[in-house]
Write a protein that holds these residues in place. Structure first.
Motif, short mmCIF file in Angstrom:
data_model
loop_
_atom_site.label_atom_id
_atom_site.label_comp_id
_atom_site.label_asym_id
_atom_site.label_seq_id
_atom_site.Cartn_x
_atom_site.Cartn_y
_atom_site.Cartn_z
N SER A 149 0.84 -1.20 0.00
CA SER A 149 0.00 0.00 0.00
C SER A 149 0.88 1.25 0.00
O SER A 149 2.02 1.20 0.48
N VAL A 150 0.35 2.34 -0.53
CA VAL A 150 1.15 3.56 -0.60
C VAL A 150 1.49 4.07 0.81
O VAL A 150 2.59 4.58 1.05
N GLN A 155 5.72 5.05 4.72
CA GLN A 155 6.26 4.83 6.08
C GLN A 155 7.68 4.27 6.01
O GLN A 155 8.57 4.72 6.73
N ARG A 156 7.87 3.29 5.11
CA ARG A 156 9.20 2.67 4.97
C ARG A 156 10.22 3.72 4.53
O ARG A 156 11.32 3.80 5.06
N ARG A 157 9.85 4.50 3.51
CA ARG A 157 10.77 5.51 2.99
C ARG A 157 11.07 6.56 4.07
O ARG A 157 12.20 7.02 4.21
N TYR A 158 10.04 6.89 4.86
CA TYR A 158 10.18 7.88 5.93
C TYR A 158 11.22 7.39 6.95
O TYR A 158 12.15 8.11 7.32
N THR A 172 4.62 14.59 2.35
CA THR A 172 5.35 14.92 1.12
C THR A 172 5.88 13.65 0.48
O THR A 172 5.77 13.46 -0.74
N LEU A 173 6.44 12.76 1.30
CA LEU A 173 6.97 11.50 0.76
C LEU A 173 5.88 10.69 0.08
O LEU A 173 6.08 10.13 -1.01
N LYS A 174 4.71 10.67 0.72
CA LYS A 174 3.59 9.90 0.16
C LYS A 174 3.19 10.46 -1.21
O LYS A 174 3.01 9.71 -2.17
N GLN A 175 3.10 11.80 -1.27
CA GLN A 175 2.73 12.42 -2.56
C GLN A 175 3.79 12.15 -3.62
O GLN A 175 3.47 11.91 -4.78
#
Ligand code: DC
Length: 225
Positions: A149-150, A155-158, A172-175
């Motif tokens: 899921s996005v 969350q992982r990237r964060y 911002t990361l999600k977008q």
């Protein structure tokens, strides 16, 4: 396991491809090839040389002059472009934001695909990207399409960014992930798509160990047959 096969792992941004691919390659004693790092390296050089992401001819000149090396170390794989260690630079937000535009060019992709096929030609490879199962290694014995899921991917990237000391804002990361998904899957040249013979794995809520276990099982079946 003695038959050396090719394993293609595709999927959208931050689905866990590289983490899983690295572990698999280590366990199997295979080569690991991070194709996203190639597009990222060119994006880094474009920024450094003030070359527009839309300037295909300019990007091609940079690519033809780019000497790229992947150097395995105990603390992970280092990336060198023309002798410069750019391992951290290619993960910075400016590169991440530009890489989808750079990777959309047909001539750029053609060159990289040739390099990738050359790296994989002897088998015993785990390669991750967006078009590995569909274009780079259409005959790969194992093809995995990893999704999540996005929210989970953001969350992982964060967490990854914070761990590397890169300032991050979750929304911002999600977008940015959604934008990159859109660009990567709607571009004309080799868009991100699941190969007809790929196994889809939704890693939402799964641990890395579980994902590795599942893929290892698929690999073992293939190597036996
Ligand atoms: O896997 P990554 O996030 O490091 O990839 C960075 C970008 O490179 C991705 O947004 C799209 C592009 N890419 C591609 O077009 N084809 C590949 N095989 C690998 C990456």
């Amino acid at each position: 396991m003695n038959k050396k096969i090719s394993i293609a792992i595709d999927g959208p941004a931050s689905a866990g491809k590289s983490t899983v691919a690295k572990i698999l390659a280590k366990n199997l004693n295979y080569i690991y090839c991070d194709t996203g790092a190639m597009y990222r390296s060119l994006t880094y050089l474009a920024l450094k040389n003030h070359c527009s992401f839309e300037d295909e001819a300019g990007l091609l000149i940079l690519l033809n002059k780019m000497h790229l090396e992947f150097v395995p170390t105990l603390s992970g794989q280092l990336v060198y472009a023309n002798g410069e260690n750019i391992s951290l630079a290619i993960r910075q937000p400016d590169v991440t934001k530009g890489v989808s535009a750079v990777s959309a060019h047909r001539l750029i992709r053609e060159k990289f695909v040739i390099r990738q096929q050359e790296i994989a030609k002897s088998g015993g490879i785990v390669m991750d990207g967006r078009d590995i199962g569909t274009k780079v290694l259409p005959n790969a014995e194992v093809k995995i399409f990893l999704v999540a899921s996005v929210e989970e991917r953001a969350q992982r990237r964060y967490r990854e960014n914070l761990a590397q000391g890169i300032a991050a804002d979750f929304e911002t990361l999600k977008q940015e992930i959604e934008k990159r998904d859109f660009m990567d899957s709607t571009r004309k040249e080799s868009p991100l798509t699941q190969a007809a013979d790929a196994v889809m794995l939704d890693t939402t809520g799964m641990t890395i160990e579980d994902v590795v276990k599942k893929i290892t099982k698929i690999v073992q079946e293939k190597v036996k047959s």
